[in-house]
Write a protein that holds these residues in place. Sequence first.
Motif, PDB file in Angstrom:
ATOM      1  N   ALA A  64       0.838  -1.209   0.000  1.00  0.00           N
ATOM      2  CA  ALA A  64       0.000   0.000   0.000  1.00  0.00           C
ATOM      3  C   ALA A  64       0.870   1.255   0.000  1.00  0.00           C
ATOM      4  N   PHE A  65       1.938   1.255   0.789  1.00  0.00           N
ATOM      5  CA  PHE A  65       2.818   2.422   0.827  1.00  0.00           C
ATOM      6  C   PHE A  65       3.581   2.578  -0.484  1.00  0.00           C
ATOM      7  N   LEU A  66       4.183   1.494  -0.961  1.00  0.00           N
ATOM      8  CA  LEU A  66       5.000   1.566  -2.177  1.00  0.00           C
ATOM      9  C   LEU A  66       4.178   1.986  -3.390  1.00  0.00           C
ATOM     10  N   GLY A  67       2.891   1.655  -3.380  1.00  0.00           N
ATOM     11  CA  GLY A  67       2.038   2.013  -4.511  1.00  0.00           C
ATOM     12  C   GLY A  67       1.425   3.392  -4.407  1.00  0.00           C
ATOM     13  N   SER A  68       1.669   4.073  -3.297  1.00  0.00           N
ATOM     14  CA  SER A  68       1.113   5.413  -3.109  1.00  0.00           C
ATOM     15  C   SER A  68       2.018   6.471  -3.721  1.00  0.00           C
TER      16      SER A  68
END
Length: 389
Positions: A11-15
């Motif tokens: 979720a973080f890396l894709g934000s």
Amino acid sequence: MGYRFGRDDVAFLGSAAGSAALAEVDRLELTPATHLRDLEQVRRAYPEQAAALIETVRLRRKAAVKLPAAAEWLFTDDALQQATPALVARHRAARLAGRAVHDVTCSIGAELAELSAVCPAVIGSDLDEVRLAMAAHNLTRGRNIVLAQADALVPTSRDTVIIADPARRADGRRTYDPAKLQPPLPDLLAAYAGRDIAVKSAPGLDFDRLGWAGEVEIVSLDGAVREACLWSPGLTEPGVTRRATVLDSRGGASTLTDAEPDDIPERAPGAWIVDPDGAVVRAGLVRHYAAKHGLWQLDPQIAYLTGDTVPAGLRGFRIEDRFELREKTLRQELSRRDCGSLEILVRGIDLDPDALRKKLKLRGSVPYTLVVTRIGRAGVVFLCTAVAP
């Protein structure tokens, strides 16, 4: 094993914040020499995400050759290792163009990316929720792709071609036992009995023992054998049980099947020796390849071919001389010819090329190739000059 990613990491890396952080980390060298310094710098800026950021940048750099269009993708180390090279996946997708396809072990989506370009409907499923989340990130542009969490051994689609890529490791080691693949190959084939199915597998699998009724295709890319693919009878041509496909990164592709002629003459060695591509050898199509290109075998049991010409685009070895396999004779002849660098190719003989090279004590400047093999029961050495395609 690499870093173990979680859903929060994805979720973080894709934000937007993750994308900016990855761009910042990508400016670092991340080499063994700079590891401690780089790690400390990333930990100061992103204390909770440092490991995930560094691992993602490392994997993206590693993926550049295998998946050149995946510069912004997310991976796990294991998923990247097993991911099909883009050119190989593209070749398989072309065989399935126009069909609805369900990849039941879709992982991070490498196969789905190529299928979505030529298939009207594509389903990807996997049990691993982290890999599925990564696939959702990686395939945001694929409008005809549906992702779902599902067991590969439980059919969840109808009227689709099934694609599967069982994991080839058991107890941390590579396995060639069909029953130890994950999911087990016999269970997978039983689950989709009567369906059109293509199963990727290791080229070293014993396909004759498996008793596969369809086609076995061996695929190489840039001279290296990459994989085998089992195609069910409904997905191949009548009469074809073995296929060799040779791909290269420049766009070249050739294919050979066991439905083609394999009648070749028995003759003395010609002017050249030809070592067929590994896909041809692994597929058991050496005689078919020879017949197609006007060649013949040095020995009926050995995969080296010979002839008076070399097939276009293939490296050949021009025969300069022939000797018995005797170390003293080789040392004298190579010294007399001022041999320096020496490539040693061996087939059908139990011999260590590196050990032989050291014993020959070469001090010259002229490059040669030794082809060490047997004709009948006798060991024989051909002294050659290699000619690039």
